[in-house]
Design an enzyme around this catalytic site. Structure first.
Site, PDB file in Angstrom:
ATOM      1  N   ARG A 105       0.837  -1.202   0.000  1.00 28.49           N
ATOM      2  CA  ARG A 105       0.000   0.000   0.000  1.00 28.49           C
ATOM      3  C   ARG A 105       0.869   1.247   0.000  1.00 28.49           C
ATOM      4  NH1 ARG A 105      -4.364   0.605   4.719  1.00 28.49           N
ATOM      5  NH2 ARG A 105      -2.476   0.787   5.949  1.00 28.49           N
ATOM      6  N   THR A 109      -0.971   7.561  -1.045  1.00 22.76           N
ATOM      7  CA  THR A 109      -2.276   7.453  -1.708  1.00 22.76           C
ATOM      8  C   THR A 109      -3.159   6.352  -1.132  1.00 22.76           C
ATOM      9  OG1 THR A 109      -1.492   5.856  -3.350  1.00 22.76           O
ATOM     10  CG2 THR A 109      -1.174   8.193  -3.847  1.00 22.76           C
ATOM     11  N   ASP A 201      -0.555  -3.750  12.732  1.00 16.58           N
ATOM     12  CA  ASP A 201      -0.188  -4.295  11.426  1.00 16.58           C
ATOM     13  C   ASP A 201       0.019  -5.798  11.567  1.00 16.58           C
ATOM     14  OD1 ASP A 201       1.835  -5.239   9.337  1.00 16.58           O
ATOM     15  OD2 ASP A 201       1.351  -3.232   8.587  1.00 16.58           O
ATOM     16  N   ASP A 204       3.547  -7.129  10.557  1.00 17.97           N
ATOM     17  CA  ASP A 204       4.580  -6.784  11.543  1.00 17.97           C
ATOM     18  C   ASP A 204       4.458  -7.649  12.787  1.00 17.97           C
ATOM     19  OD1 ASP A 204       5.728  -4.884   9.932  1.00 17.97           O
ATOM     20  OD2 ASP A 204       4.736  -3.187  10.891  1.00 17.97           O
TER      21      ASP A 204
END
Length: 210
Positions: A105, A109, A201, A204
């Site tokens: 990602r 944006t 996340d 992670d």
């Protein structure tokens, strides 16, 4: 609740998800729980598989026994976090064919950028299950499903651990024919595109990176 969304409310799923949300849960514990919860979610996402019968012989007599119809399932992991769900589902469906779609990602944006794709053949004849722990903005998931359809897939399902309303809406707008199975529908996305309350996340936490 959207009619294309199934939330698995089994007590074991809810309990394990709560432990995964806890910031004190270790990397090893998070990985183990993700594998365990993926088995439970896989039962739900495979509930409506097409069935047939085949003639077998039990120790007592012959019978027409139920069997899954058609070619082997295709499991499509959205890298890298999808692999945590993939490992558990493969324990349940070890003969499945496996594909990978690499997306990241863009932090500015929030749009997906593809960097890798390796898919099984004959997707048009297989049930394809796309796996990614987080359905956040829905942009990466929608892009992955678009790629699958372009590669011939017709029967696609999406499996995730957590979903945000924004991601569910994005997927429905882009792919209304793709049912979603998840363990929880959270409140919203924050300004950085993370699910709230979420669990951080997933990649992670699974791999011990920052």
């Amino acid at each position: 609740m959207p009619d294309h969304l199934t939330i698995v409310t089994h007590p074991l799923v809810s309990h394990k998800l709560s432990i995964m949300r806890d910031r004190e849960t270790s990397t090893a514990g998070f990985r183990r729980l993700l594998r365990e919860i993926s088995l439970l979610l896989a039962y739900e996402v495979t509930r409506e598989l097409p069935m047939t019968t085949r003639r077998i012989e039990t120790p007592i007599q012959e019978m027409d026994a139920p069997a899954i119809e058609g070619k082997k399932l295709a499991l499509i992991s959205i890298l890298r976090a999808g692999n945590g769900l993939l490992d558990g589902i493969l324990e349940l469906i070890p003969a499945a064919r496996v594909g990978f779609i690499g997306l990241y990602r863009d932090p500015e944006t929030l749009q997906p950028v593809q960097y890798y794709a390796k898919l099984p053949d004959q997707l048009e004849e297989r049930v394809s299950i796309v796996v990614d722990p987080m359905l956040a903005t829905g942009n990466s998931s929608a892009a992955a499903v678009t790629l699958l359809k372009q590669s011939g897939a017709k029967n696609i399902r999406f499996l995730c651990l957590l979903a945000a309303p924004e991601g569910v809406a994005r997927m429905k707008a882009a792919h209304p024919d793709v049912p979603i199975v998840t363990a929880a529908l959270d409140e919203r996305l924050d300004d950085h595109g993370y699910i709230v309350p979420g669990l951080g996340d997933a990649g992670d936490r699974m791999f011990g990176t920052k």
